[in-house]
Motif scaffolding. Structure first.
Motif, PDB file in Angstrom:
ATOM      1  N   GLY A  52      25.007  -3.493   4.904  1.00  0.00           N
ATOM      2  CA  GLY A  52      23.756  -4.022   4.380  1.00  0.00           C
ATOM      3  C   GLY A  52      22.529  -3.675   5.201  1.00  0.00           C
ATOM      4  N   GLU A  53      22.721  -3.006   6.334  1.00  0.00           N
ATOM      5  CA  GLU A  53      21.569  -2.520   7.104  1.00  0.00           C
ATOM      6  C   GLU A  53      20.795  -1.527   6.240  1.00  0.00           C
ATOM      7  OE1 GLU A  53      19.358  -2.837  10.491  1.00  0.00           O
ATOM      8  OE2 GLU A  53      21.446  -3.490  10.623  1.00  0.00           O
ATOM      9  N   ARG A  54      19.488  -1.607   6.253  1.00  0.00           N
ATOM     10  CA  ARG A  54      18.668  -0.776   5.374  1.00  0.00           C
ATOM     11  C   ARG A  54      17.959   0.349   6.132  1.00  0.00           C
ATOM     12  NH1 ARG A  54      21.423  -1.906   1.159  1.00  0.00           N
ATOM     13  NH2 ARG A  54      21.494  -4.152   0.709  1.00  0.00           N
ATOM     14  N   VAL A  55      17.573   1.379   5.399  1.00  0.00           N
ATOM     15  CA  VAL A  55      16.740   2.445   5.952  1.00  0.00           C
ATOM     16  C   VAL A  55      15.352   1.855   6.189  1.00  0.00           C
ATOM     17  CG1 VAL A  55      15.687   4.696   5.533  1.00  0.00           C
ATOM     18  CG2 VAL A  55      18.024   4.229   4.697  1.00  0.00           C
ATOM     19  N   PRO A  56      14.858   1.865   7.419  1.00  0.00           N
ATOM     20  CA  PRO A  56      13.555   1.248   7.659  1.00  0.00           C
ATOM     21  C   PRO A  56      12.388   2.201   7.404  1.00  0.00           C
ATOM     22  CG  PRO A  56      14.520   1.908   9.736  1.00  0.00           C
ATOM     23  CD  PRO A  56      15.521   2.265   8.672  1.00  0.00           C
ATOM     24  N   THR A  57      11.283   1.622   6.982  1.00  0.00           N
ATOM     25  CA  THR A  57      10.034   2.378   6.958  1.00  0.00           C
ATOM     26  C   THR A  57       9.463   2.390   8.376  1.00  0.00           C
ATOM     27  OG1 THR A  57       8.671   0.432   6.506  1.00  0.00           O
ATOM     28  CG2 THR A  57       9.534   1.638   4.595  1.00  0.00           C
ATOM     29  N   LEU A  58       8.588   3.333   8.655  1.00  0.00           N
ATOM     30  CA  LEU A  58       7.948   3.351   9.968  1.00  0.00           C
ATOM     31  C   LEU A  58       7.121   2.079  10.155  1.00  0.00           C
ATOM     32  CD1 LEU A  58       7.310   4.735  12.639  1.00  0.00           C
ATOM     33  CD2 LEU A  58       5.427   5.935  11.490  1.00  0.00           C
ATOM     34  N   LYS A  59       6.515   1.607   9.089  1.00  0.00           N
ATOM     35  CA  LYS A  59       5.727   0.375   9.176  1.00  0.00           C
ATOM     36  C   LYS A  59       6.591  -0.795   9.643  1.00  0.00           C
ATOM     37  CE  LYS A  59       2.841  -2.663   6.343  1.00  0.00           C
ATOM     38  NZ  LYS A  59       2.267  -2.890   4.984  1.00  0.00           N
ATOM     39  N   GLU A  60       7.798  -0.914   9.114  1.00  0.00           N
ATOM     40  CA  GLU A  60       8.702  -1.995   9.523  1.00  0.00           C
ATOM     41  C   GLU A  60       9.097  -1.863  10.992  1.00  0.00           C
ATOM     42  OE1 GLU A  60      11.035  -2.987   5.345  1.00  0.00           O
ATOM     43  OE2 GLU A  60      11.637  -1.233   6.520  1.00  0.00           O
ATOM     44  N   VAL A  61       9.349  -0.642  11.421  1.00  0.00           N
ATOM     45  CA  VAL A  61       9.729  -0.428  12.822  1.00  0.00           C
ATOM     46  C   VAL A  61       8.564  -0.761  13.746  1.00  0.00           C
ATOM     47  CG1 VAL A  61      10.476   1.271  14.520  1.00  0.00           C
ATOM     48  CG2 VAL A  61      11.465   1.303  12.225  1.00  0.00           C
ATOM     49  N   LEU A  62       7.374  -0.327  13.385  1.00  0.00           N
ATOM     50  CA  LEU A  62       6.206  -0.616  14.211  1.00  0.00           C
ATOM     51  C   LEU A  62       5.931  -2.109  14.283  1.00  0.00           C
ATOM     52  CD1 LEU A  62       3.819   2.278  13.110  1.00  0.00           C
ATOM     53  CD2 LEU A  62       5.057   2.069  15.272  1.00  0.00           C
ATOM     54  N   ASP A  63       6.175  -2.799  13.194  1.00  0.00           N
ATOM     55  CA  ASP A  63       6.013  -4.254  13.193  1.00  0.00           C
ATOM     56  C   ASP A  63       7.007  -4.893  14.171  1.00  0.00           C
ATOM     57  OD1 ASP A  63       4.812  -6.648  12.268  1.00  0.00           O
ATOM     58  OD2 ASP A  63       6.504  -6.990  10.943  1.00  0.00           O
ATOM     59  N   LEU A  64       8.265  -4.424  14.131  1.00  0.00           N
ATOM     60  CA  LEU A  64       9.289  -4.922  15.041  1.00  0.00           C
ATOM     61  C   LEU A  64       8.918  -4.645  16.498  1.00  0.00           C
ATOM     62  CD1 LEU A  64      12.263  -6.024  15.482  1.00  0.00           C
ATOM     63  CD2 LEU A  64      12.958  -3.607  15.431  1.00  0.00           C
ATOM     64  N   LEU A  65       8.353  -3.466  16.754  1.00  0.00           N
ATOM     65  CA  LEU A  65       8.054  -3.035  18.116  1.00  0.00           C
ATOM     66  C   LEU A  65       6.621  -3.359  18.544  1.00  0.00           C
ATOM     67  CD1 LEU A  65       9.745   0.519  18.110  1.00  0.00           C
ATOM     68  CD2 LEU A  65      10.740  -1.677  18.781  1.00  0.00           C
ATOM     69  N   SER A  66       5.973  -4.255  17.836  1.00  0.00           N
ATOM     70  CA  SER A  66       4.552  -4.524  18.095  1.00  0.00           C
ATOM     71  C   SER A  66       4.287  -4.983  19.522  1.00  0.00           C
ATOM     72  CB  SER A  66       4.018  -5.556  17.101  1.00  0.00           C
ATOM     73  OG  SER A  66       4.742  -6.776  17.218  1.00  0.00           O
ATOM     74  N   ASP A  67       5.276  -5.631  20.145  1.00  0.00           N
ATOM     75  CA  ASP A  67       5.104  -6.097  21.524  1.00  0.00           C
ATOM     76  C   ASP A  67       5.911  -5.284  22.528  1.00  0.00           C
ATOM     77  OD1 ASP A  67       3.399  -8.208  20.763  1.00  0.00           O
ATOM     78  OD2 ASP A  67       5.106  -9.461  20.240  1.00  0.00           O
ATOM     79  N   PHE A  68       6.512  -4.192  22.082  1.00  0.00           N
ATOM     80  CA  PHE A  68       7.301  -3.357  22.997  1.00  0.00           C
ATOM     81  C   PHE A  68       6.349  -2.591  23.904  1.00  0.00           C
ATOM     82  CE2 PHE A  68       9.389   0.888  23.671  1.00  0.00           C
ATOM     83  CZ  PHE A  68      10.304   0.447  24.611  1.00  0.00           C
ATOM     84  N   PRO A  69       6.378  -2.835  25.218  1.00  0.00           N
ATOM     85  CA  PRO A  69       5.390  -2.226  26.113  1.00  0.00           C
ATOM     86  C   PRO A  69       5.711  -0.794  26.521  1.00  0.00           C
ATOM     87  CG  PRO A  69       6.846  -3.639  27.378  1.00  0.00           C
ATOM     88  CD  PRO A  69       7.260  -3.790  25.935  1.00  0.00           C
ATOM     89  N   GLY A  70       6.944  -0.346  26.231  1.00  0.00           N
ATOM     90  CA  GLY A  70       7.352   0.993  26.647  1.00  0.00           C
ATOM     91  C   GLY A  70       6.777   2.079  25.763  1.00  0.00           C
TER      92      GLY A  70
END
Length: 250
Positions: free
Chosen positions: A87-105
């Motif tokens: 059930g894992e889905r293909v992510p959009t870049l927008k979804e990934v960027l939202d997830l990584l919004s606080d990733f400092p690396g």
């Protein structure tokens, strides 16, 4: 200088690659950077997947550019790896960027334009990065160096890196010509004198894909700027041991 650890397609060794689960795990283990790959769908949405076709990492077949984003969202992008991720889905870049919004690396976005032509993909990616990651580090890479040249035209301040299998003669000259700040070199090429030559000219070296502990150790010993690995947690543990041993020798 510590060698930075970039998680290749997320934490690819224990999660289905290029999925939200993989990126969550890469953050959880403390990766210094995260690498991902982008394509365009039939309806011009930027999605994250490595291959040009969905065959290997979903339950369907065909080219990404033949699917709309809604079509892709119907696919299972996790079961191929383990039933646990059904059930894992293909992510959009927008979804990934939202997830990584606080990733400092560092976020390493690879344009997969070396086989398929995706007109306008660079502009679309820049727009999303400006919305979600304007003040956080991003580096763009590709085997298609024309994509990187387009990036520099769109945003002269963009940080771009040449993806290469082979070593070049006078490697800094071509890198400077493209306007790149780094070479992302295949492991066997990076673990040679080429890395020191590039670094002497102020060009960073990131080695891919470094999965064997003995080669991880060599990147630390050589002072390579970063490694891209499927096993970020292993590399982070080895780096800690390496740094501790180095401190004891001082």
């Amino acid at each position: 200088m510590k060698t930075a650890i970039f998680a290749h397609r997320g934490s690819k060794s224990n999660r289905p690659e290029n999925t939200l689960s993989a990126f969550e795990e890469a953050m959880h283990v403390g990766s210094d950077g995260i690498e991902l790959d982008v394509h365009l769908t039939k309806d011009q949405e930027v999605v994250v997947m490595h291959d040009e076709k969905v065959n290997r990492t979903t339950n369907a077949k065909g080219q990404i550019k033949s699917f709309t984003v809604n079509d892709l969202k119907e696919l299972d992008a996790g079961s191929w790896f383990s039933p646990q991720f059904r059930g894992e889905r293909v992510p959009t870049l927008k979804e990934v960027l939202d997830l990584l919004s606080d990733f400092p690396g560092v976020l390493n976005v690879e344009f997969k334009t070396d086989h398929n032509v995706y007109p306008g993909i660079e502009e679309k990616v820049v727009r999303l990065i400006d919305l979600y990651r304007s003040n956080l580090p991003v580096v763009y890479s590709s085997f298609n160096h024309e994509s990187l040249i387009r990036m520099k035209h769109i945003d002269p301040s963009a940080d771009v890196a040449l993806l290469l299998w082979e070593r070049l003669a006078d490697p800094w000259r071509y890198t400077e010509q493209v306007g790149a700040s780094a070479q992302h070199l295949w492991e066997a090429s990076a673990l040679t004198e080429t890395s020191a030559q590039l670094q002497e000219h102020g060009i960073k070296v990131r080695a891919w894909t470094v999965n064997k502990p003995k080669n991880m150790q060599r990147t630390f010993e050589m002072g390579i700027d970063a490694m891209i690995t499927d096993y970020p947690e292993v590399a982070l543990d080895l780096r800690k041991s390496f740094e501790e041993a180095k401190a004891l020798r001082r």
